[in-house]
Design an enzyme around this catalytic site. Sequence first.
Site, PDB file in Angstrom:
ATOM      1  N   ARG A  31      -0.202  11.322  68.884  1.00 11.76           N
ATOM      2  CA  ARG A  31       0.848  11.795  70.334  1.00 11.76           C
ATOM      3  C   ARG A  31       1.157  10.706  71.353  1.00 11.76           C
ATOM      4  NH1 ARG A  31      -2.979  15.809  69.479  1.00 11.76           N
ATOM      5  NH2 ARG A  31      -1.928  17.310  68.254  1.00 11.76           N
ATOM      6  N   LYS A  77      14.745   4.371  74.518  1.00  7.76           N
ATOM      7  CA  LYS A  77      15.251   5.650  73.372  1.00  7.76           C
ATOM      8  C   LYS A  77      14.673   4.900  71.922  1.00  7.76           C
ATOM      9  CE  LYS A  77      19.748   6.798  74.923  1.00  7.76           C
ATOM     10  NZ  LYS A  77      21.341   7.230  74.693  1.00  7.76           N
ATOM     11  N   GLU A 135      27.974  -6.716  73.183  1.00  4.62           N
ATOM     12  CA  GLU A 135      27.261  -5.714  74.217  1.00  4.62           C
ATOM     13  C   GLU A 135      26.999  -6.278  75.478  1.00  4.62           C
ATOM     14  OE1 GLU A 135      26.504  -2.405  73.537  1.00  4.62           O
ATOM     15  OE2 GLU A 135      26.308  -2.116  71.363  1.00  4.62           O
ATOM     16  N   LYS A 145      21.373  -3.134  82.281  1.00  2.00           N
ATOM     17  CA  LYS A 145      21.104  -1.803  81.607  1.00  2.00           C
ATOM     18  C   LYS A 145      19.663  -1.298  82.407  1.00  2.00           C
ATOM     19  CE  LYS A 145      20.045   0.436  77.381  1.00  2.00           C
ATOM     20  NZ  LYS A 145      19.737   0.369  75.723  1.00  2.00           N
ATOM     21  N   GLU A 204      20.482  10.188  80.345  1.00  3.45           N
ATOM     22  CA  GLU A 204      21.817  10.055  79.991  1.00  3.45           C
ATOM     23  C   GLU A 204      22.753  11.665  80.244  1.00  3.45           C
ATOM     24  OE1 GLU A 204      23.172   8.120  76.347  1.00  3.45           O
ATOM     25  OE2 GLU A 204      25.061   9.236  76.351  1.00  3.45           O
ATOM     26  N   ARG A 257      24.470   6.920  82.714  1.00  5.48           N
ATOM     27  CA  ARG A 257      24.076   6.293  81.685  1.00  5.48           C
ATOM     28  C   ARG A 257      25.270   6.335  80.553  1.00  5.48           C
ATOM     29  NH1 ARG A 257      18.071   5.609  78.681  1.00  5.48           N
ATOM     30  NH2 ARG A 257      18.720   4.380  77.035  1.00  5.48           N
ATOM     31  N   ASN A 296      28.361   3.761  77.140  1.00  2.00           N
ATOM     32  CA  ASN A 296      29.159   3.883  75.929  1.00  2.00           C
ATOM     33  C   ASN A 296      30.645   3.330  75.860  1.00  2.00           C
ATOM     34  OD1 ASN A 296      27.052   5.376  74.552  1.00  2.00           O
ATOM     35  ND2 ASN A 296      27.354   7.301  75.848  1.00  2.00           N
ATOM     36  N   HIS A 322      32.400   2.649  72.594  1.00  5.02           N
ATOM     37  CA  HIS A 322      31.542   3.276  71.447  1.00  5.02           C
ATOM     38  C   HIS A 322      32.265   4.433  71.062  1.00  5.02           C
ATOM     39  CE1 HIS A 322      28.522   0.355  72.951  1.00  5.02           C
ATOM     40  NE2 HIS A 322      27.561   0.805  71.875  1.00  5.02           N
ATOM     41  N   HIS A 326      32.052   3.896  67.215  1.00  2.17           N
ATOM     42  CA  HIS A 326      31.111   4.651  66.103  1.00  2.17           C
ATOM     43  C   HIS A 326      32.351   5.231  65.248  1.00  2.17           C
ATOM     44  CE1 HIS A 326      27.781   5.559  69.198  1.00  2.17           C
ATOM     45  NE2 HIS A 326      27.413   4.684  68.700  1.00  2.17           N
ATOM     46  N   HIS A 333      27.253  -3.391  63.929  1.00  2.00           N
ATOM     47  CA  HIS A 333      27.488  -2.334  65.231  1.00  2.00           C
ATOM     48  C   HIS A 333      28.247  -3.011  66.351  1.00  2.00           C
ATOM     49  CE1 HIS A 333      26.762   0.473  68.220  1.00  2.00           C
ATOM     50  NE2 HIS A 333      26.333  -0.103  69.063  1.00  2.00           N
TER      51      HIS A 333
HETATM   52  N1  LIG Z   1      17.232   2.245  71.114  1.00  7.18           N
HETATM   53  C1  LIG Z   1      18.448   1.888  71.532  1.00  7.18           C
HETATM   54  O1  LIG Z   1      18.676   2.202  72.685  1.00  7.18           O
HETATM   55  C2  LIG Z   1      19.450   1.270  70.678  1.00  7.18           C
HETATM   56  C3  LIG Z   1      20.381   0.530  71.311  1.00  7.18           C
HETATM   57  C4  LIG Z   1      21.618  -0.207  70.482  1.00  7.18           C
HETATM   58  C5  LIG Z   1      21.131  -0.339  68.870  1.00  7.18           C
HETATM   59  N2  LIG Z   1      20.077   0.335  68.538  1.00  7.18           N
HETATM   60  C6  LIG Z   1      19.769   0.306  66.967  1.00  7.18           C
HETATM   61  O2  LIG Z   1      19.362  -1.125  66.667  1.00  7.18           O
HETATM   62  C7  LIG Z   1      19.878  -1.333  65.399  1.00  7.18           C
HETATM   63  C8  LIG Z   1      20.483  -2.527  65.193  1.00  7.18           C
HETATM   64  O3  LIG Z   1      19.752  -3.743  65.702  1.00  7.18           O
HETATM   65  P1  LIG Z   1      20.088  -4.993  65.139  1.00  7.18           P
HETATM   66  O4  LIG Z   1      21.320  -5.351  65.615  1.00  7.18           O
HETATM   67  O5  LIG Z   1      19.004  -6.129  66.069  1.00  7.18           O
HETATM   68  O6  LIG Z   1      19.704  -5.286  63.593  1.00  7.18           O
HETATM   69  P2  LIG Z   1      18.558  -5.617  62.802  1.00  7.18           P
HETATM   70  O7  LIG Z   1      17.701  -5.063  63.181  1.00  7.18           O
HETATM   71  O8  LIG Z   1      18.918  -5.041  61.359  1.00  7.18           O
HETATM   72  O9  LIG Z   1      18.492  -6.982  62.453  1.00  7.18           O
HETATM   73  C9  LIG Z   1      19.869  -7.894  62.197  1.00  7.18           C
HETATM   74  C10 LIG Z   1      19.486  -8.841  61.191  1.00  7.18           C
HETATM   75  O10 LIG Z   1      18.853  -9.915  61.815  1.00  7.18           O
HETATM   76  C11 LIG Z   1      17.581 -10.424  61.373  1.00  7.18           C
HETATM   77  N3  LIG Z   1      16.942 -11.198  62.296  1.00  7.18           N
HETATM   78  C12 LIG Z   1      16.486 -10.551  63.266  1.00  7.18           C
HETATM   79  N4  LIG Z   1      15.820 -11.496  64.095  1.00  7.18           N
HETATM   80  C13 LIG Z   1      15.899 -12.417  63.647  1.00  7.18           C
HETATM   81  C14 LIG Z   1      15.872 -13.855  63.766  1.00  7.18           C
HETATM   82  N5  LIG Z   1      15.196 -14.034  65.023  1.00  7.18           N
HETATM   83  N6  LIG Z   1      16.143 -14.861  62.925  1.00  7.18           N
HETATM   84  C15 LIG Z   1      16.655 -14.458  61.914  1.00  7.18           C
HETATM   85  N7  LIG Z   1      17.105 -13.518  61.578  1.00  7.18           N
HETATM   86  C16 LIG Z   1      16.948 -12.324  62.039  1.00  7.18           C
HETATM   87  C17 LIG Z   1      17.179  -9.142  60.512  1.00  7.18           C
HETATM   88  O11 LIG Z   1      16.270  -9.498  59.413  1.00  7.18           O
HETATM   89  C18 LIG Z   1      18.438  -8.388  60.221  1.00  7.18           C
HETATM   90  O12 LIG Z   1      18.624  -8.699  58.701  1.00  7.18           O
HETATM   91  C19 LIG Z   1      20.621  -0.132  64.856  1.00  7.18           C
HETATM   92  O13 LIG Z   1      19.458   0.619  63.989  1.00  7.18           O
HETATM   93  C20 LIG Z   1      20.851   0.728  66.128  1.00  7.18           C
HETATM   94  O14 LIG Z   1      20.874   2.218  66.058  1.00  7.18           O
HETATM   95  C21 LIG Z   1      19.295   1.083  69.288  1.00  7.18           C
HETATM   96 ZN   LIG Z   2      26.082  -0.173  71.266  1.00 10.32          ZN
END
Ligand SMILES: NC(=O)c1ccc[n+]([C@@H]2O[C@H](COP(=O)([O-])OP(=O)(O)OC[C@H]3O[C@@H](n4cnc5c(N)ncnc54)[C@H](O)[C@@H]3O)[C@@H](O)[C@H]2O)c1
Ligand SMILES: [Zn+2]
Length: 375
Positions: free
Chosen positions: A124, A146, A188, A230, A240, A244, A248, A251, A255, A268
């Site tokens: 939990r 989130k 971003e 942020k 949101e 917040r 977007n 987005h 999206h 993304h």
């Molecule tokens: N929670 C939130 O508020 C929020 C906001 C935006 C995005 N997200 C989520 O984030 C995710 C995308 O995250 P991302 O863009 O970081 O992608 P990711 O986590 O897939 O990482 C991208 C790539 O970079 C590589 N990598 C990571 N760090 C590295 C480093 N230091 N050196 C070399 N390679 C490295 C990873 O292995 C991967 O191949 C999505 O699932 C999205 O939904 C969440």
């Molecule tokens: Zn985004």
Amino acid sequence: MNATTRTIAVKTATADYPVIVGRELFAEIPRRMRLGKTRRRVFALTSPEIWSLWGRQLQAALPDSAVPTVLFLPNGERYKRMTEVERLATEMAKAGADRASLLIAFGGGIIGDVGGFLAAIYMRGIEYVQVPTTLLAQVDSSVGGKTGVNLAAGKNLVGSFHHPSAVFADIDVLQTLPERELRAGLFESIKAGIIRDAALFRFMEQNAEAIVRREPAALERVIGASIRMKAGVVGIDERETGLRMILNFGHTIGHAIETATGYRRLLHGEAIAWGMLAALRIALERGTVGPDQVERMEKTIVAFGPPPPFRATADKLLEAAGRDKKNRAGKRRFVLPKGIGDAMVVEDVTDAEMEAAVGWILRRCLQQKRRGAAM
Ligand SMILES: NC(=O)c1ccc[n+]([C@@H]2O[C@H](COP(=O)([O-])OP(=O)(O)OC[C@H]3O[C@@H](n4cnc5c(N)ncnc54)[C@H](O)[C@@H]3O)[C@@H](O)[C@H]2O)c1
Ligand SMILES: [Zn+2]
């Protein structure tokens, strides 16, 4: 300009924690989390790739009494799923994790989202910290609480709000990030500048090369300001319900592009770059921003890309945009800039405006493809 450590406070109705931005930050983890002083089990969720690049450094920074049990999540969005969360929770239980255990989410946004969710529901809720290793995770996903995973029915459909106790955004780890990932995350940050921080926008407009070259001071400036933006927005509107939503910007159509291209063609941030370009057309037509400002914003987005062209029909994009989950009660919420550093949410964007904006980016994709083929 020298890089220095910055600390940004995230203060919401339910949480209060620091985001630390700087270099050689792993050493800060035991100090801030009082590891070694208390006996608590430490778990690190990471991917095999990230662990092989940076695991030794992380491990070396932790005291002997806090050697982490390492949990691995394979790379890729398809592992951001409930089945993986169950597997990881089972591994934690078998390894003796209890309510006092600490989880370190050590990776990009996927690791952060899964790690945060795992920490939210294991017994939990246990404490966790974010050590984001992509630019996107540092400026966006690690801040704001989130967490969650995908269902076959859609992205991020299951999750919870669970804030970390601290975020350690170490810019040194970005040195190994592939350039395309770096640029995608920077979109971003441009978004952050456009919607709420004119000085950040101007800095990015004027220092694109230094930023993409990963000069530490330039990166730190951009990452610090993006996080501050942020944190400020989340502090005012954690769930949101109002402000917040401006996060977007880009987005709605972004999206739609991700959906229409099956999440395969673009990262993304790249889809968001196209979404911002489209939204700027609507803002230009409406006159919410002047042509000079639109031109500066467009140029800056393109300077950090350009985002790669994609293939989709206008119909498919419009249909996907209509289904965007940010729509409430049949109304299409859309974020438009009011200038550089200011944005508003509107609900009256018409189908005709959407069509024109989508048509414009599709034409631009074609031009880019032709230019690419001619080279
Ligand atoms: N929670 C939130 O508020 C929020 C906001 C935006 C995005 N997200 C989520 O984030 C995710 C995308 O995250 P991302 O863009 O970081 O992608 P990711 O986590 O897939 O990482 C991208 C790539 O970079 C590589 N990598 C990571 N760090 C590295 C480093 N230091 N050196 C070399 N390679 C490295 C990873 O292995 C991967 O191949 C999505 O699932 C999205 O939904 C969440
Ligand atoms: Zn985004």
